[in-house]
Write an enzyme that holds these catalytic residues in place. Structure first.
Site, PDB file in Angstrom:
ATOM      1  CE1 TYR A  52      38.504 -10.070  56.439  1.00 42.97           C
ATOM      2  CE2 TYR A  52      36.949  -8.958  54.999  1.00 42.97           C
ATOM      3  CZ  TYR A  52      37.392 -10.105  55.631  1.00 42.97           C
ATOM      4  OH  TYR A  52      36.718 -11.289  55.464  1.00 42.97           O
ATOM      5  CB  VAL A  89      43.322 -13.388  58.029  1.00 38.09           C
ATOM      6  CG1 VAL A  89      42.607 -14.317  57.052  1.00 38.09           C
ATOM      7  CG2 VAL A  89      42.326 -12.733  58.975  1.00 38.09           C
ATOM      8  CG  HIS A 105      40.705 -19.468  55.593  1.00 37.62           C
ATOM      9  ND1 HIS A 105      39.930 -19.765  56.692  1.00 37.62           N
ATOM     10  CD2 HIS A 105      40.473 -20.463  54.703  1.00 37.62           C
ATOM     11  CE1 HIS A 105      39.267 -20.906  56.472  1.00 37.62           C
ATOM     12  NE2 HIS A 105      39.589 -21.345  55.285  1.00 37.62           N
ATOM     13  CB  CYS A 132      46.309  -2.245  41.593  1.00 38.18           C
ATOM     14  SG  CYS A 132      47.625  -3.458  41.338  1.00 38.18           S
ATOM     15  CB  CYS A 135      47.428  -3.047  36.879  1.00 43.44           C
ATOM     16  SG  CYS A 135      45.930  -3.329  37.859  1.00 43.44           S
TER      17      CYS A 135
END
Ligand code: OAD
Length: 225
Positions: A52, A89, A105, A132, A135
């Site tokens: 990606y 995307v 998507h 993240c 969190c």
């Protein structure tokens, strides 16, 4: 007229983004099970991020083409009410100026925390150990829908398609559901615009074949007079 356009990888092909199933498509070079499933991500998150990250880089160096631009022009025309539902995307619809875009998507340019569901603007390169921002869990992933996951906004999309006067599919092979089944929900007219007949071409009332950069601007010009 209420128009819903469903787009697939074919609309971005002439911007230099690879399609999936054409000759030389992404799924001829990569194993879909390894890079586009939750199980593949558990097995090898670094490989999935690498896939990606490369696609995000490809998207960032590409530009919207006349097909994306024609749809943005159609959205601006006061005669019609256009919603773009995209399987892509990439962000080329938005960069062409479209604002009513639903990414069924997900989006390459967004990150998602698998632990707390937080979402944020993805950096150019995502890595398995990135914490993240909400969190701090090391469970970050691209905010894209993988095989075996449920596409986003399906109820809204189904309602929009059912209420449309015209449903148009552009640059999609119609090999992946539920997107490929949306034409069945349309009660108005339906049109396929693609390089060649898709797997569902007979489900459409009408069809036109050719490169998106030619047939989409021509169709929009007809609609907007
Ligand atoms: P595909 O690669 O399956 O199909 C691309 C379609 O675009 C084919 O029908 C081509 O004939 C057509 N095409 C290629 N070049 C074109 C051009 N210049 N102008 C017009 N049409 C052209 O891509 P999608 O249908 O988008 O999902 O694939 C659907 C989903 O499968 C993707 O969203 C992705 C993929 O696996 C996930 O990753 C979950």
């Amino acid at each position: 007229m209420k128009i819903v356009v469903l787009t697939g990888a074919g609309i971005s092909a002439e911007s230099g983004l690879g399609t999936f199933r054409d000759q030389d498509g992404l799924w001829t070079k990569y194993d879909l099970e390894e890079v586009a499933t939750p199980e593949g991500f558990v097995r090898n998150p670094a490989l999935v991020h690498e896939f990606y990250n490369a696609r995000r880089a490809n998207c960032l160096e590409s530009f919207p083409n006349p097909a994306h631009e024609a749809l943005a022009t159609l959205e601006r025309s006061t005669q019609h009410d256009l919603t773009i539902v995209t399987q892509n995307v990439d962000n080329l619809h938005e960069r062409a100026g479209a604002t009513q875009v639903i990414h069924m998507h997900g989006e390459l340019m967004r990150g998602l925390c698998a632990a707390c569901d937080a979402r944020w603007d993805a950096p150019a390169t995502m890595l398995p150990d990135d914490p993240c921002p909400s969190c701090a869990a090391r469970a970050t992933r691209p905010d894209v829908v993988w095989f075996g996951e449920i596409p986003y906004h399906m109820d809204r999309i189904a309602d929009l398609v059912a209420a449309s006067d015209l449903f148009v599919a552009i640059g999609t092979s119609a090999e992946v559901y539920p997107a490929a089944g949306l034409v069945e929900l349309a009660r108005g007219a339906t049109l396929e615009l693609n390089l060649e007949p898709s797997a569902r071409t007979n489900a459409f009332d009408a069809r036109r074949f050719g490169p998106a950069t030619e047939i989409v601007p021509a169709w929009v010009a007809e609609l907007t007079g």
